[in-house]
Scaffold this active site. Structure first.
Site, PDB file in Angstrom:
ATOM      1  N   ASP A 168       0.807  -1.223   0.000  1.00 22.27           N
ATOM      2  CA  ASP A 168       0.000   0.000   0.000  1.00 22.27           C
ATOM      3  C   ASP A 168       0.837   1.269   0.000  1.00 22.27           C
ATOM      4  O   ASP A 168       1.980   1.298   0.452  1.00 22.27           O
ATOM      5  CB  ASP A 168      -0.958   0.012   1.193  1.00 22.27           C
ATOM      6  N   GLU A 211      -0.325  -2.150   5.164  1.00 22.89           N
ATOM      7  CA  GLU A 211       0.625  -2.058   6.280  1.00 22.89           C
ATOM      8  C   GLU A 211       0.489  -0.737   7.012  1.00 22.89           C
ATOM      9  O   GLU A 211       0.704  -0.662   8.218  1.00 22.89           O
ATOM     10  CB  GLU A 211       2.064  -2.222   5.753  1.00 22.89           C
TER      11      GLU A 211
END
Length: 381
Positions: free
Chosen positions: A93, A153
């Site tokens: 991400d 994350e």
């Protein structure tokens, strides 16, 4: 743009494997693709599709997708697949940041940017997959390798969700490893350390309510701004006076919001922030003292204080034997150094809470820029 050299001449003291050198242009291309099209946590739909396309083209047939929404895994089984299963993880991400540089591969998604190195992590793990998938390399593998591409994350605990959905099983993972590109380390070095390398990263949200009034007539009011100012300074005594000076802790108030006008005593205030520690005993003591200070301030200033302390990511703690394995392997290709640590958080900790392993750092500070010493965007949560 001119091509960068990736060899021992460009990076003195390194010995990059020839099969990696052969595809380094592809590695750069992958990194720039992911950088151009970043996506936020649990929304990495196109990112996941790109990874799936690449792995499929390598001939990887043992692929699982849609784990924790957008995550996926690829498995490579060696001659004795049941002997062990080593997992290698990359996060996927981006961050809600507007990129302002003017590179050809700058983010095309407004308000989203790969500012924490996850674009590089994905490119490196896919490059590793290409090396692994080579039949000549597969002949050297005894056990099983599982590649984990993890969503979310950045604050959303994608690793925890993957663990809940069984990512460390089928096949059963025996060791797990992860990396982080690190602007606090010189390019061409690898930072490895046993024990805690990332901190517990908790959050707190504190709401105050009282009775406001005119700034010229304070009697009879319950001033939330004064109470909030007290909390901000009192919290610092938790580190300065309630924590062993040989331990590590930090409490940061990142938001203080209150008031209506310069001459109005506010009937509300919000104090939000983060508390960090490497050791759980230190962390729990800080949490306890914070709640006690809030209770005392409520009595002192006659305001209502609601303290919502939320446990965040656990500390990322490397196990000794697996850290030694990483250090020995890394030393074959680059200088191994003690990493400059930060009290940032990493949800790789959820993997390490379940399995032995190591989270280590690949230096990414270019020689011309120098190693970062102060705050920048290479850190994690």
């Amino acid at each position: 743009m001119p091509k960068r050299k990736l060899d021992s001449e460009a990076l003195p003291g390194t010995a990059v494997r020839p099969e990696v050198l052969a595809i380094h242009d592809e590695l750069i291309s992958l990194r720039r693709h992911f950088h151009t099209f970043p996506e936020l946590g649990f929304k990495e739909v196109k990112t996941s599709a790109k990874i799936l396309e690449f792995l499929t083209a390598l001939g990887c047939f043992e692929i699982k997708k849609d784990i924790a929404t957008t995550g996926l895994t690829a498995v490579f089984r060696g001659a004795d697949p049941d002997s062990c299963c080593i997992a290698l993880r990359s996060d996927m991400d981006g961050l809600p940041i507007q990129e302002e540089c003017d590179r050809p591969y700058k983010s095309q998604h407004a308000g989203v940017m790969h500012a924490c190195g996850h674009d590089g992590h994905m490119a490196m793990l896919l490059t590793a997959a290409k090396v692994i998938a080579n039949p000549d390399f597969m002949k050297k593998i005894k056990g099983t390798l599982k590649l984990i591409f993890q969503p979310a994350e950045e604050g959303l605990a994608g690793a925890r969700e993957m663990v809940k959905q069984g990512v460390l099983e089928d096949p059963h993972v025996t060791e797990v490893y992860g990396i982080h590109l690190w602007n606090y380390g010189q390019v061409g070095t690898v930072g490895v350390k046993t024990g805690a390398v990332m901190a517990y990263s908790d959050r707190f949200w504190i709401k105050m309510s009282g009775h406001g009034g005119h700034g010229g007539v304070p009697q009879g009011t319950e001033d939330c701004v004064v109470a909030a100012a007290h909390l901000v300074t009192a919290f610092q005594t938790i580190v300065a006076r309630n924590t062993d000076p040989m331990a590590n802790a930090v409490i940061t108030v990142g938001q203080l919001q209150a008031g209506y006008a310069p001459n109005v005593i506010s009937d509300h205030a919000v104090v939000n922030g983060t508390a960090r520690a490497f050791d759980n005993t230190v962390r729990l003591n800080g949490k306890k003292r914070m709640e006690e200070i809030c209770a005392g301030a409520a009595t002192m200033f006659n305001v209502k204080i609601d303290c919502n302390y939320v446990d965040g990511y656990p500390a990322t703690v490397n196990t000794e034997a697996e850290t030694a394995i990483v250090a020995a392997a890394a030393a074959k290709v680059a200088p191994v150094v003690s990493p400059q640590l930060m009290m940032t958080g990493e949800d790789f900790s959820f993997f390490l809470n379940e399995r032995p392993g190591c989270f280590f750092f690949v230096g990414s500070a270019p020689g011309s820029a120098g190693v970062a010493q102060d705050n920048n965007c290479c850190a994690s949560v």
